[in-house]
Enzyme design. Structure first.
Site, PDB file in Angstrom:
ATOM      1  N   CYS A  13     -29.074 -19.676  -6.226  1.00  0.00           N
ATOM      2  CA  CYS A  13     -29.598 -20.134  -4.786  1.00  0.00           C
ATOM      3  C   CYS A  13     -29.673 -18.640  -4.487  1.00  0.00           C
ATOM      4  O   CYS A  13     -30.172 -17.514  -4.649  1.00  0.00           O
ATOM      5  CB  CYS A  13     -28.603 -21.056  -3.933  1.00  0.00           C
ATOM      6  SG  CYS A  13     -27.350 -19.440  -3.351  1.00  0.00           S
ATOM      7  N   CYS A  87     -33.486 -23.364  -4.473  1.00  0.00           N
ATOM      8  CA  CYS A  87     -33.426 -22.003  -4.296  1.00  0.00           C
ATOM      9  C   CYS A  87     -35.403 -22.041  -4.384  1.00  0.00           C
ATOM     10  O   CYS A  87     -36.244 -21.322  -3.573  1.00  0.00           O
ATOM     11  CB  CYS A  87     -33.404 -20.670  -5.252  1.00  0.00           C
ATOM     12  SG  CYS A  87     -34.596 -20.907  -7.064  1.00  0.00           S
ATOM     13  N   CYS A  91     -37.133 -19.251  -7.971  1.00  0.00           N
ATOM     14  CA  CYS A  91     -36.594 -18.940  -9.203  1.00  0.00           C
ATOM     15  C   CYS A  91     -38.141 -19.752 -10.494  1.00  0.00           C
ATOM     16  O   CYS A  91     -38.904 -20.188 -10.763  1.00  0.00           O
ATOM     17  CB  CYS A  91     -36.087 -20.618  -9.366  1.00  0.00           C
ATOM     18  SG  CYS A  91     -35.219 -20.246 -11.173  1.00  0.00           S
TER      19      CYS A  91
END
Length: 139
Positions: A13, A87, A91
């Protein structure tokens, strides 16, 4: 993923201070040494959210010693399953990895009362993930 090694799961996250910490803690608690667990954040906070620590303590999981960690490409590369929790594009994506995006409210700035339903939703999803991985949950 070969049968001879245990699966590796990474929870991601933004701040690695709430949702990903809870996901990793539940997976480690319920999966034990049958799964490798990591968590990280694209912009880690300085500390884990105190309301998250308290909510997890209520269900017998102590994460008070955990600290937010920075997401690295290496952490993604060594993971079989990458679970993102808000996120977004931060990512990194690598071929051959299984990606799951769990849409959950962000506990940042929330009290323990608001964190509890998020915690419970994460535990439910982690139990489902363990089933998918063929690992029986402890406790």
């Amino acid at each position: 993923m070969s049968e001879s090694r245990k699966p590796s799961v990474l929870f991601v996250c933004v701040h690695n201070a709430g949702r990903s910490q809870m996901g990793a803690a539940f997976l480690a608690h319920l999966g034990g040494d049958r799964v490798d667990v990591r968590s990280a954040g694209s912009a880690p906070a300085e500390t884990v959210n105190p309301a998250v620590v308290e909510a997890m303590r209520e269900v017998g999981v102590d994460i008070s010693a955990e600290a937010p960690k920075l997401l690295t490409a290496d952490a993604v590369q060594v993971s079989d399953v990458v679970i993102t929790m808000g996120c977004g594009d931060a990512c990194p994506v690598f071929p051959g990895k299984r990606y799951l995006d769990w849409t959950l409210d962000d506990p940042a700035g929330q009290g323990v009362h608001a964190v509890r339903p998020i915690r419970d939703a994460i535990e439910h999803r982690v139990r489902g993930l363990l089933t998918e991985l063929g690992i029986e949950a402890r406790g």
